[in-house]
Write a protein that holds these residues in place. Structure first.
Motif, mmCIF file in Angstrom:
data_model
loop_
_atom_site.group_PDB
_atom_site.id
_atom_site.type_symbol
_atom_site.label_atom_id
_atom_site.label_comp_id
_atom_site.label_asym_id
_atom_site.label_seq_id
_atom_site.Cartn_x
_atom_site.Cartn_y
_atom_site.Cartn_z
ATOM 1 N N ASN A 193 -11.708 4.944 5.521
ATOM 2 C CA ASN A 193 -11.456 3.745 6.316
ATOM 3 C C ASN A 193 -11.649 4.000 7.806
ATOM 4 O O ASN A 193 -12.147 3.138 8.529
ATOM 5 C CB ASN A 193 -10.030 3.226 6.071
ATOM 6 N N SER A 206 0.809 -1.233 0.000
ATOM 7 C CA SER A 206 0.000 0.000 0.000
ATOM 8 C C SER A 206 0.842 1.283 0.000
ATOM 9 O O SER A 206 0.495 2.235 -0.712
ATOM 10 C CB SER A 206 -0.991 -0.006 1.170
ATOM 11 N N VAL A 210 -7.918 -4.412 -3.754
ATOM 12 C CA VAL A 210 -7.315 -3.335 -4.560
ATOM 13 C C VAL A 210 -8.336 -2.679 -5.492
ATOM 14 O O VAL A 210 -8.521 -1.459 -5.452
ATOM 15 C CB VAL A 210 -6.095 -3.866 -5.350
ATOM 16 N N LEU A 258 -8.594 -2.311 12.191
ATOM 17 C CA LEU A 258 -10.052 -2.284 12.320
ATOM 18 C C LEU A 258 -10.528 -2.846 13.661
ATOM 19 O O LEU A 258 -11.348 -2.226 14.333
ATOM 20 C CB LEU A 258 -10.673 -3.097 11.172
ATOM 21 N N VAL A 269 -7.691 7.867 1.278
ATOM 22 C CA VAL A 269 -7.881 6.451 1.629
ATOM 23 C C VAL A 269 -8.034 6.279 3.136
ATOM 24 O O VAL A 269 -8.778 5.413 3.608
ATOM 25 C CB VAL A 269 -6.740 5.574 1.032
ATOM 26 N N GLU A 270 -7.367 7.141 3.892
ATOM 27 C CA GLU A 270 -7.413 7.015 5.360
ATOM 28 C C GLU A 270 -8.788 7.410 5.915
ATOM 29 O O GLU A 270 -9.377 6.701 6.733
ATOM 30 C CB GLU A 270 -6.287 7.885 5.951
ATOM 31 N N ALA A 290 0.453 -1.596 10.265
ATOM 32 C CA ALA A 290 -0.328 -2.654 10.920
ATOM 33 C C ALA A 290 -1.277 -3.114 9.825
ATOM 34 O O ALA A 290 -1.626 -2.329 8.941
ATOM 35 C CB ALA A 290 -1.108 -2.116 12.108
ATOM 36 N N ASP A 349 1.209 4.341 4.739
ATOM 37 C CA ASP A 349 0.338 4.384 3.555
ATOM 38 C C ASP A 349 -0.808 5.386 3.697
ATOM 39 O O ASP A 349 -1.737 5.389 2.889
ATOM 40 C CB ASP A 349 -0.235 2.986 3.258
ATOM 41 N N ALA A 350 -0.762 6.234 4.743
ATOM 42 C CA ALA A 350 -1.939 7.068 5.038
ATOM 43 C C ALA A 350 -1.952 8.392 4.264
ATOM 44 O O ALA A 350 -1.103 9.249 4.458
ATOM 45 C CB ALA A 350 -2.003 7.338 6.532
ATOM 46 N N LEU A 387 1.870 1.657 -3.641
ATOM 47 C CA LEU A 387 0.725 1.995 -4.500
ATOM 48 C C LEU A 387 0.324 3.454 -4.299
ATOM 49 O O LEU A 387 0.072 4.190 -5.248
ATOM 50 C CB LEU A 387 -0.470 1.123 -4.128
ATOM 51 N N HIS A 441 -4.826 -4.729 8.089
ATOM 52 C CA HIS A 441 -6.209 -4.276 8.121
ATOM 53 C C HIS A 441 -6.948 -4.627 9.424
ATOM 54 O O HIS A 441 -7.606 -3.777 10.026
ATOM 55 C CB HIS A 441 -6.919 -4.889 6.918
HETATM 56 C C1 FAD Z 1 -8.983 1.967 10.324
HETATM 57 C C2 FAD Z 1 -8.288 1.688 9.018
HETATM 58 C C3 FAD Z 1 -7.438 2.628 8.460
HETATM 59 C C4 FAD Z 1 -6.825 2.379 7.226
HETATM 60 N N1 FAD Z 1 -6.037 3.335 6.686
HETATM 61 C C5 FAD Z 1 -5.446 3.118 5.477
HETATM 62 C C6 FAD Z 1 -4.611 4.102 4.893
HETATM 63 O O1 FAD Z 1 -4.414 5.183 5.443
HETATM 64 N N2 FAD Z 1 -4.035 3.830 3.680
HETATM 65 C C7 FAD Z 1 -4.241 2.631 3.055
HETATM 66 O O2 FAD Z 1 -3.692 2.439 1.974
HETATM 67 N N3 FAD Z 1 -5.030 1.694 3.584
HETATM 68 C C8 FAD Z 1 -5.629 1.895 4.782
HETATM 69 N N4 FAD Z 1 -6.416 0.920 5.321
HETATM 70 C C9 FAD Z 1 -6.646 -0.326 4.575
HETATM 71 C C10 FAD Z 1 -5.652 -1.454 4.893
HETATM 72 O O3 FAD Z 1 -5.504 -1.594 6.282
HETATM 73 C C11 FAD Z 1 -4.295 -1.210 4.266
HETATM 74 O O4 FAD Z 1 -4.436 -0.888 2.913
HETATM 75 C C12 FAD Z 1 -3.442 -2.462 4.363
HETATM 76 O O5 FAD Z 1 -3.296 -2.843 5.700
HETATM 77 C C13 FAD Z 1 -2.114 -2.199 3.713
HETATM 78 O O6 FAD Z 1 -1.220 -3.233 3.952
HETATM 79 P P1 FAD Z 1 -0.831 -4.314 2.848
HETATM 80 O O7 FAD Z 1 -0.266 -3.657 1.652
HETATM 81 O O8 FAD Z 1 0.039 -5.323 3.538
HETATM 82 O O9 FAD Z 1 -2.239 -4.874 2.518
HETATM 83 P P2 FAD Z 1 -2.816 -6.300 2.139
HETATM 84 O O10 FAD Z 1 -3.576 -6.799 3.300
HETATM 85 O O11 FAD Z 1 -1.760 -7.183 1.611
HETATM 86 O O12 FAD Z 1 -3.886 -5.881 1.012
HETATM 87 C C14 FAD Z 1 -3.518 -5.618 -0.320
HETATM 88 C C15 FAD Z 1 -3.835 -4.232 -0.769
HETATM 89 O O13 FAD Z 1 -5.216 -3.989 -0.784
HETATM 90 C C16 FAD Z 1 -5.483 -2.602 -0.597
HETATM 91 N N5 FAD Z 1 -6.459 -2.469 0.489
HETATM 92 C C17 FAD Z 1 -6.867 -3.424 1.338
HETATM 93 N N6 FAD Z 1 -7.856 -2.975 2.122
HETATM 94 C C18 FAD Z 1 -8.060 -1.700 1.770
HETATM 95 C C19 FAD Z 1 -8.940 -0.702 2.228
HETATM 96 N N7 FAD Z 1 -9.846 -0.935 3.193
HETATM 97 N N8 FAD Z 1 -8.861 0.515 1.663
HETATM 98 C C20 FAD Z 1 -7.975 0.773 0.693
HETATM 99 N N9 FAD Z 1 -7.117 -0.151 0.210
HETATM 100 C C21 FAD Z 1 -7.173 -1.368 0.745
HETATM 101 C C22 FAD Z 1 -4.175 -1.952 -0.235
HETATM 102 O O14 FAD Z 1 -3.696 -1.231 -1.330
HETATM 103 C C23 FAD Z 1 -3.279 -3.124 0.080
HETATM 104 O O15 FAD Z 1 -1.950 -2.871 -0.261
HETATM 105 C C24 FAD Z 1 -7.050 1.153 6.557
HETATM 106 C C25 FAD Z 1 -7.898 0.213 7.133
HETATM 107 C C26 FAD Z 1 -8.522 0.470 8.344
HETATM 108 C C27 FAD Z 1 -9.437 -0.541 8.909
#
Ligand code: FAD
Ligand code: SF4
Length: 509
Positions: A403, A266, A304, A367, A399-400, A361, A394-395, A269, A363
């Motif tokens: 969520n 994230s 995604v 959450l 997107v933040e 951290a 990633d914030a 991306l 998802h």
């Molecule tokens: C309270 C809260 C706050 C969050 N804040 C952000 C944030 O500021 N920026 C952010 O990019 N994501 C955020 N997320 C979504 C998600 O937690 C992160 O995208 C994810 O943890 C990124 O880690 P990863 O690349 O290992 O994701 P993985 O778990 O491997 O998921 C793959 C990809 O899916 C996308 N994705 C998954 N869930 C979401 C979602 N709900 N919204 C948008 N994209 C998603 C991301 O691009 C992520 O890289 C948030 C979720 C929650 C519940």
């Protein structure tokens, strides 16, 4: 003579970004600036600032190597005006032009600043997304509720991802049911690919340490990818070694393994080092080649092209005041333990601890641990949202905010979620190993050692009865609460109240 200034922001580091696509090497100047205003409008995690600054410097270097004229201003340059508008005005005077072209920023705050900049600023749509604003608006028009699932199906159809003609590959649109396995004993994936800092990164780390070292979060060790080639390698590494089990353990949490089978793509991306479609195609290819099961590929692609695109659509659809909503009128201040002070709740302490060290951290930690606690305890969603915006690499607000304000805190009154994401300790215990070794006992509902999530869960339902008791998805919860005898209910509420008072007074909870 310089014709136009082409502004590239720190999260627009894509060679094919709209503003660059229509720029001309012989006449236009690319403007990039590291400004204090962007580094400190909230106290960003030092790792996040370093990721962005190092990636900007490498991107500028690549632009120059490709023949672009780049006016780059480093943070400690004495001429730096320390704001994006200020830098544009300075460069406009230097190059004798007032024409600026920018790809529309992903945040109302910056859009506003640029709209009020006394130059001729042309905005181009950011088309690094699967759905354009117009497409999202067309989808949203006339719908009573804007649930993600139907939007996601449209995106699958549009891009032909995991499709078998006009049917979903494997026969189902959604394999979420298979993706709720509790934490495994052993994790076979060694985690995201890590990179040793080079000279550019080391220079940035020294700068960030000097300027932002007081922000919450550990700067070192720093191992993020900071250019496209590294980010592509990180993606390939995940697809090869982590993706196959991504689906199974998507919701699981382990105290001593921050990443499990998550991709950690994230941050890449969101600043433009990776493109969402390329990420999804890589995942689809792995499934087509038989390397990963459908529940892993579908689960990942849904995040995604489903969630990521959907929350962006909601942010722009709902407008600038969305991030300030507080539908449940929660007013409590964010407790100090979100900023690293001690807490006896092992789940919270572990989630905050890894956030401090990694600016990450996954998802479910966001959450169902930190978000769930904030919602149950009635913390002001603006403070919660600022915390998330500051501390995750990633914030970015587009997107933040949806969520946090929407999905996690229900502060938008149900635009995103049909019911609040609240749970007692039982869910955390089922999905993690946090409860073993916690000061509190997850099986204890009241009295000595009762898990705070157990107490606050009922307190939340009770204080929001008017709003939620008629919600069809929450009927069972209220029936269980109502079946408890009066004395038990009174004890739960009194203990929850005492807990919150102790917390408000800064006591160790
Ligand atoms: C309270 C809260 C706050 C969050 N804040 C952000 C944030 O500021 N920026 C952010 O990019 N994501 C955020 N997320 C979504 C998600 O937690 C992160 O995208 C994810 O943890 C990124 O880690 P990863 O690349 O290992 O994701 P993985 O778990 O491997 O998921 C793959 C990809 O899916 C996308 N994705 C998954 N869930 C979401 C979602 N709900 N919204 C948008 N994209 C998603 C991301 O691009 C992520 O890289 C948030 C979720 C929650 C519940
Ligand atoms: S017992 Fe409660 S506070 Fe402790 S880790 Fe489990 S859910 Fe968290």
């Amino acid at each position: 003579m310089v014709k136009r200034l082409i502004l590239i922001l720190g999260d627009q580091l894509s060679m094919d970004i709209a503003a660059l696509r229509q720029a001309r090497k012989d006449r236009d100047v690319i403007v990039m600036a590291e400004v204090a205003e962007e580094g400190s409008y909230v106290a960003h995690h030092p790792k996040k600032i370093a990721l962005i600054l190092a990636s900007m410097r490498k991107f500028a270097k690549r632009l120059r190597e490709n023949g672009w004229q780049v006016a780059y201003c480093e943070l400690d340059d004495t001429r730096n005006t320390q704001s994006i508008s200020g830098e544009l005005i300075r460069r406009a005077a230097q190059y004798g032009t007032s024409d600026v072209v920018v790809t529309r920023p992903g945040e109302f705050r910056l859009i506003d600043a640029l709209e009020n900049c006394p130059l001729d600023v042309t905005f181009l749509e950011d088309d690094r997304f699967i759905a354009s604003h117009a497409e999202f608006e067309a989808w949203a028009a006339g719908r009573k509720s804007l649930r993600m699932e139907y939007f996601y199906r449209d995106m699958r159809r549009k891009m032909g991802l995991l499709m078998d003609g006009d049917k979903p590959a494997g026969g189902k649109w959604n394999y979420d049911h298979d993706n709720r396995k509790p934490a495994p004993e052993d994790v076979a994936f060694s985690g995201p690919l890590q990179f040793t800092p080079d000279q550019i990164v080391n220079d940035v780390l020294d700068l960030v340490e000097a300027r932002f070292g007081h922000h919450f979060g550990d700067l070192r060790p720093f191992w993020f990818a900071t250019d496209r080639e590294q980010a592509q390698r990180a993606l390939a590494h995940f697809v090869r070694y982590g993706l196959a089990r991504f689906g199974d353990y998507q919701d699981a949490m382990l105290a001593d393994n921050q990443f499990l089978y998550h991709a950690l793509v994230s941050p890449y991306l969101n600043i433009g080092l990776l493109d969402p479609l390329e990420v999804c195609r890589a995942v689809e290819d792995a499934w087509k080649a038989g390397h990963v099961p459908i529940n892993a590929a579908e689960g990942f692609i849904r995040q995604v092209i489903g969630w990521r695109e959907y929350v962006r659509g909601i942010y722009f659809h709902e407008g600038p005041e969305y991030a300030q909503r507080n539908a449940l009128n929660h007013q409590r201040h964010l407790p100090d333990f979100y900023w690293g002070a001690q807490t006896n709740m092992r789940c919270v302490s572990k989630a905050v601890g890894q956030t401090k060290s990694e600016a990450y951290a996954h998802h479910i930690q966001r959450l169902m641990v930190t978000g769930n606690f904030a919602l149950l305890a009635g913390i002001d969603p603006t403070e919660v949202s600022e915390w998330y915006l500051a501390i995750y690499a990633d914030a970015f607000e587009w997107v933040e905010a949806p969520n946090v304000v929407g999905m996690s805190q229900f502060a938008d009154g149900g635009v995103i979620a049909s019911k609040p994401y609240v749970s007692s300790g039982a869910y955390i215990n089922r999905m993690s190993d946090y409860c073993k070794g916690c000061h509190y006992k997850v099986s204890v509902k009241t009295g000595e050692g009762a898990c705070p999530f157990n107490l606050l869960y009922w307190h939340f339902l009770d204080r929001h009865r008017d709003r939620f008791s008629n919600n069809a998805r929450m009927g069972n919860m209220y029936r269980t609460w109502d079946r408890m005898d009066d004395t038990k209910r009174e004890t739960v509420l009194a203990e929850a109240k005492a807990f919150l008072e102790r917390m408000d007074q800064g006591g160790l909870v």
